[in-house]
Design an enzyme around this catalytic site. Sequence first.
Site, PDB file in Angstrom:
ATOM      1  N   HIS A 290      10.801  -9.818   0.302  1.00 16.24           N
ATOM      2  CA  HIS A 290      10.531  -8.381   0.117  1.00 16.24           C
ATOM      3  C   HIS A 290      11.812  -7.572   0.342  1.00 16.24           C
ATOM      4  O   HIS A 290      12.681  -7.974   1.134  1.00 16.24           O
ATOM      5  CB  HIS A 290       9.445  -7.943   1.102  1.00 16.24           C
ATOM      6  CG  HIS A 290       8.825  -6.629   0.796  1.00 16.24           C
ATOM      7  ND1 HIS A 290       9.358  -5.440   1.239  1.00 16.24           N
ATOM      8  CD2 HIS A 290       7.731  -6.307   0.070  1.00 16.24           C
ATOM      9  CE1 HIS A 290       8.597  -4.432   0.812  1.00 16.24           C
ATOM     10  NE2 HIS A 290       7.598  -4.941   0.104  1.00 16.24           N
TER      11      HIS A 290
ATOM     12  N   PHE B 217       6.231   1.715  -4.617  1.00 17.52           N
ATOM     13  CA  PHE B 217       7.640   1.904  -4.260  1.00 17.52           C
ATOM     14  C   PHE B 217       8.196   3.277  -4.648  1.00 17.52           C
ATOM     15  O   PHE B 217       9.267   3.663  -4.204  1.00 17.52           O
ATOM     16  CB  PHE B 217       8.531   0.806  -4.874  1.00 17.52           C
ATOM     17  CG  PHE B 217       8.248  -0.569  -4.358  1.00 17.52           C
ATOM     18  CD1 PHE B 217       8.675  -0.948  -3.090  1.00 17.52           C
ATOM     19  CD2 PHE B 217       7.548  -1.483  -5.124  1.00 17.52           C
ATOM     20  CE1 PHE B 217       8.406  -2.227  -2.599  1.00 17.52           C
ATOM     21  CE2 PHE B 217       7.269  -2.760  -4.645  1.00 17.52           C
ATOM     22  CZ  PHE B 217       7.697  -3.133  -3.386  1.00 17.52           C
TER      23      PHE B 217
ATOM     24  N   TYR C 222       3.015   4.719   0.706  1.00 15.99           N
ATOM     25  CA  TYR C 222       3.730   5.263   1.862  1.00 15.99           C
ATOM     26  C   TYR C 222       2.770   6.167   2.635  1.00 15.99           C
ATOM     27  O   TYR C 222       2.085   7.008   2.049  1.00 15.99           O
ATOM     28  CB  TYR C 222       4.937   6.078   1.401  1.00 15.99           C
ATOM     29  CG  TYR C 222       5.978   5.282   0.644  1.00 15.99           C
ATOM     30  CD1 TYR C 222       6.711   4.274   1.258  1.00 15.99           C
ATOM     31  CD2 TYR C 222       6.256   5.560  -0.700  1.00 15.99           C
ATOM     32  CE1 TYR C 222       7.686   3.557   0.563  1.00 15.99           C
ATOM     33  CE2 TYR C 222       7.227   4.847  -1.404  1.00 15.99           C
ATOM     34  CZ  TYR C 222       7.932   3.855  -0.764  1.00 15.99           C
ATOM     35  OH  TYR C 222       8.892   3.154  -1.453  1.00 15.99           O
TER      36      TYR C 222
ATOM     37  N   ASP D  16       0.850  -1.184   0.000  1.00 17.44           N
ATOM     38  CA  ASP D  16       0.000   0.000   0.000  1.00 17.44           C
ATOM     39  C   ASP D  16       0.887   1.234   0.000  1.00 17.44           C
ATOM     40  O   ASP D  16       2.105   1.137   0.157  1.00 17.44           O
ATOM     41  CB  ASP D  16      -0.999  -0.012   1.163  1.00 17.44           C
ATOM     42  CG  ASP D  16      -0.335   0.025   2.535  1.00 17.44           C
ATOM     43  OD1 ASP D  16       0.889  -0.143   2.623  1.00 17.44           O
ATOM     44  OD2 ASP D  16      -1.056   0.215   3.525  1.00 17.44           O
TER      45      ASP D  16
END
Length: 224
Positions: free
Chosen positions: A188, A80, A69, A67
């Site tokens: 991740h 990202f 920032y 989701d």
Amino acid sequence: MPTPFVSQLDPSWKLALTDHLDKLEAIESFIESENEVGITYLPPHDQVLRAFTQPINSIKVVIVGQDPYPTQGDAHGLAFSVEPNVRIPRSLSNIYQELSTDLGCPTPTTGDLRPWASQGVLLLNRVLTVRSGASGSHHGHGWEEFTEAAISGLLTHLEIPPVFILWGKPAQKLLPLVGQAPVVWSSHPSPLSARKGFFGSRPFSRTNAILVSRGQGPIDWRLP
């Protein structure tokens, strides 16, 4: 009055998501109801569906995030990615470290990933909004179903399925949905898990090798 979310979709995405636009309207109603009582959300309204402004037939690669920032000024609608004047987040810094190791690219000076998006990289979060300062706060309000519908629409409309880059377990839950499409996956890039398989996974060269093997042009992953 802000323009509806649906107006942010490229026409090709609007067509692919025709049967799911009611989900988008319901999500927007929920977000507006929160906003009316003073609960702000990110990214800015006109950037929420930025990932869907590129034509669907231009997509060659899909990178799945979680989701946006939750810090004001960071998120701008691409997984990202952050605005050019924003400090590079730690997960993205780890992505850049792997990019340098994998392809020998110089370390980028900003966190703006729009050059990737312009080449057909869909930077798609599973959830497209978040309450300011509260990570994960808009999970379970319809975005997951909408973004899954978008992936299904992408697979239906493209003659050559995109390469999916799935980092971490939440993204890898999509494996049954992507079917026979090629997948590049690892842990991740977050500071908590990057050393558990992300570093050294060479996602960029592996993705380009798949693209080239199918007669498609590689992505130029270098960034300013």
